[in-house]
Design an enzyme around this catalytic site. Structure first.
Site, PDB file in Angstrom:
ATOM      1  N   ASN A 194       3.770   7.287   4.719  1.00 58.36           N
ATOM      2  CA  ASN A 194       3.334   8.669   4.455  1.00 58.36           C
ATOM      3  C   ASN A 194       2.432   8.774   3.230  1.00 58.36           C
ATOM      4  O   ASN A 194       2.162   9.870   2.746  1.00 58.36           O
ATOM      5  CB  ASN A 194       4.537   9.589   4.288  1.00 58.36           C
ATOM      6  CG  ASN A 194       5.263   9.375   2.968  1.00 58.36           C
ATOM      7  OD1 ASN A 194       5.172   8.303   2.363  1.00 58.36           O
ATOM      8  ND2 ASN A 194       6.000  10.370   2.525  1.00 58.36           N
ATOM      9  N   TYR A 195       1.954   7.656   2.708  1.00 62.13           N
ATOM     10  CA  TYR A 195       1.093   7.674   1.510  1.00 62.13           C
ATOM     11  C   TYR A 195      -0.369   7.834   1.902  1.00 62.13           C
ATOM     12  O   TYR A 195      -0.888   7.047   2.692  1.00 62.13           O
ATOM     13  CB  TYR A 195       1.245   6.390   0.721  1.00 62.13           C
ATOM     14  CG  TYR A 195       2.562   6.188   0.032  1.00 62.13           C
ATOM     15  CD1 TYR A 195       3.451   7.237  -0.192  1.00 62.13           C
ATOM     16  CD2 TYR A 195       2.935   4.925  -0.415  1.00 62.13           C
ATOM     17  CE1 TYR A 195       4.668   7.019  -0.831  1.00 62.13           C
ATOM     18  CE2 TYR A 195       4.138   4.711  -1.055  1.00 62.13           C
ATOM     19  CZ  TYR A 195       5.002   5.758  -1.259  1.00 62.13           C
ATOM     20  OH  TYR A 195       6.202   5.547  -1.896  1.00 62.13           O
TER      21      TYR A 195
END
Length: 340
Positions: free
Chosen positions: A70-71
Site C-alpha cells: 500500500n506504499y
C-alpha cells in the site's frame, strides 16, 4: 534459540566499516543490523534516486529491505503499487538470494477519497492475503517473499483464517517466514499458540512504531501501534521473535532546534529534556543526534532492528553510521532516565 545482536558483543568504540549481519537461526535468514524502509520509493522518491539509495544501503553491508502493498497510496497520484514496482525494477539487476525482502498485506485501500480516517482497507481474509501476495510478487518481479507481514492486526477476521492462508503460501514456496505489525503482545501469543497446535507458521517478526521521544498518552496514531512494555516483555521471553521499529527518527525531529514547532504529540516538557541529554551525548561521542537515537535503540534489553530511510544518500549513510556507535552503560542510563 535465535543467534542475534547483543550490545556487549560489540566492544568499545568504532569497529567494522561494513554493517554487521546476523543469522536468525530459527528462520534461516541472515539479516543486516538495520532494515531499509522504502515507503516513499516510487512516489516522493523517483526511480533513479530510489536505486541510488538501495545501492548505497547494499554497498554499506545492508541486505534487509522493507516495503508494503500500500506504499504510498496517500501521496498525490499514488495507488499503493509504487514502492513495490520501484523495488521490482531494481531487483532485476540484483542477486535475489543476497537480499532479505519483506512486504505486507492488509492495509491496501479498497476505497480512498483523501481522508485517512474514512479509508476502507482490504483486511486479512484468506482470499485477500493470497491475492495480495500474488500481486506483490508480480510487482516485485520475484518468486517469493522472505517475510510477509499482516500489516494491521484486524480483529474482524478469525486468526485461523489468516494463519491457514499463511501456511498455504509457505507450503507453496511463495513466502518463507511470517510477521505481524501494529498489534498487541497478547494477540501474538494467541496466534503463535494456535499455530503451534496446527503446524501453521508462527510469527517470527513483529514491526511496531517506536523512537526515543515518548508521545503524549492520548496521541492518536490512527492504526499504528507503539512498542510497549508488554511487547518488550513478551519478546524478551521469546527470543525466536525479532522485533523491528519503524518511524525511528520521527521525520527529522531530532535535527530540529528547541525553538522550532514540534508535532503536537511529541511537544512535551519531558521530550525537551530528553533532547538536551541527547544533544549532550551526541557531542560526547562526536555522533549525530540521529545516530545516538539508533544506537540507543539497538542497545535495549530486547534486541531491536531499526528501520531507517530517507530521500538522500547522505541520510542513509548517516543512519548506517550508527552501526559503529557503542554507547556506554552510563550514557544509556542518562538517556533512559532523561525527563523522568
Amino acid at each position: 534459540m535465535t543467534c542475534f545482536y547483543y550490545p556487549n558483543l560489540l566492544g568499545p568504540g568504532i569497529f567494522a566499516r561494513k554493517m554487521q549481519k546476523y543469522t536468525l537461526t530459527d528462520t534461516g535468514l541472515t539479516v543486516s543490523a538495520f532494515c531499509l524502509g522504502t515507503m516513499y520509493f516510487g512516489t516522493k522518491v523517483d526511480q533513479q534516486q530510489s536505486e541510488l539509495l538501495l545501492n548505497t544501503f547494499l554497498d554499506g553491508g545492508g541486505n534487509f529491505i522493507d516495503t508494503a502493498n500500500n506504499y504510498a497510496f496517500w501521496q498525490d497520484g499514488g495507488v499503493g503499487d509504487e514502492s513495490e514496482l520501484a523495488l521490482g525494477r531494481w531487483l532485476r539487476s540484483q542477486r535475489r538470494d543476497q537480499i532479505i525482502l519483506a512486504s505486507k498485506c492488509g492495509a491496501r485501500p479498497t476505497a480512498f477519497t483523501g481522508d485517512l480516517s474514512t479509508v476502507k482497507l482490504e483486511g486479512l481474509s484468506a482470499s485477500t492475503i493470497i491475492k495480495a501476495v500474488e500481486d506483490s510478487l508480480r510487482r516485485l518481479q520475484t518468486d517469493y517473499l522472505d517475510i510477509l507481514y499482516g500489516h494491521i492486526d484486524f480483529q474482524d477476521y478469525p486468526i485461523d483464517e489468516r494463519l491457514e492462508a499463511f501456511a498455504r503460501l509457505r507450503d507453496s514456496g511463495k513466502i518463507r517466514v511470517v510477521g505481524t505489525s501494529n498489534t498487541w503482545a497478547w494477540r501474538v501469543a494467541e496466534s503463535n499458540d494456535r499455530s503451534a497446535t496446527k503446524g501453521w507458521p508462527e510469527y517470527r517478526f513483529i514491526q511496531q512504531k517506536w523512537s526515543y521521544f515518548r508521545p503524549k498518552y492520548n496521541a492518536d496514531f490512527w492504526v499504528q501501534r507503539l512498542i510497549d512494555d508488554a511487547m518488550l516483555d513478551y519478546v524478551d521471553q521469546h527470543p525466536q521473535i525479532t522485533l523491528l521499529a519503524y518511524s525511528t527518527l520521527l521525520s527529522g525531529l531530532y535535527t530540529r532546534s528547541h525553538e522550532v514547532n514540534w508535532p503536537t504529540e511529541y511537544d512535551t516538557h519531558d521530550n525537551h529534556l530528553r533532547m538536551e541529554v541527547l544533544e549532550t551525548i551526541a557531542q560526547e561521542t562526536t555522533a549525530t543526534n540521529n545516530q545516538v537515537v539508533l544506537a540507543w535503540m539497538r542497545q535495549q534489553r530486547v534486541p531491536i532492528i531499526p528501520i531507517i530511510s530517507g530521500s538522500k544518500r547522505d541520510q542513509i549513510e548517516e543512519s548506517m553510521g550508527a552501526a559503529r556507535l557503542r554507547l556506554s552503560a552510563e550514557q544509556m542510563e542518562r538517556l533512559q532516565r532523561a525527563g523522568e
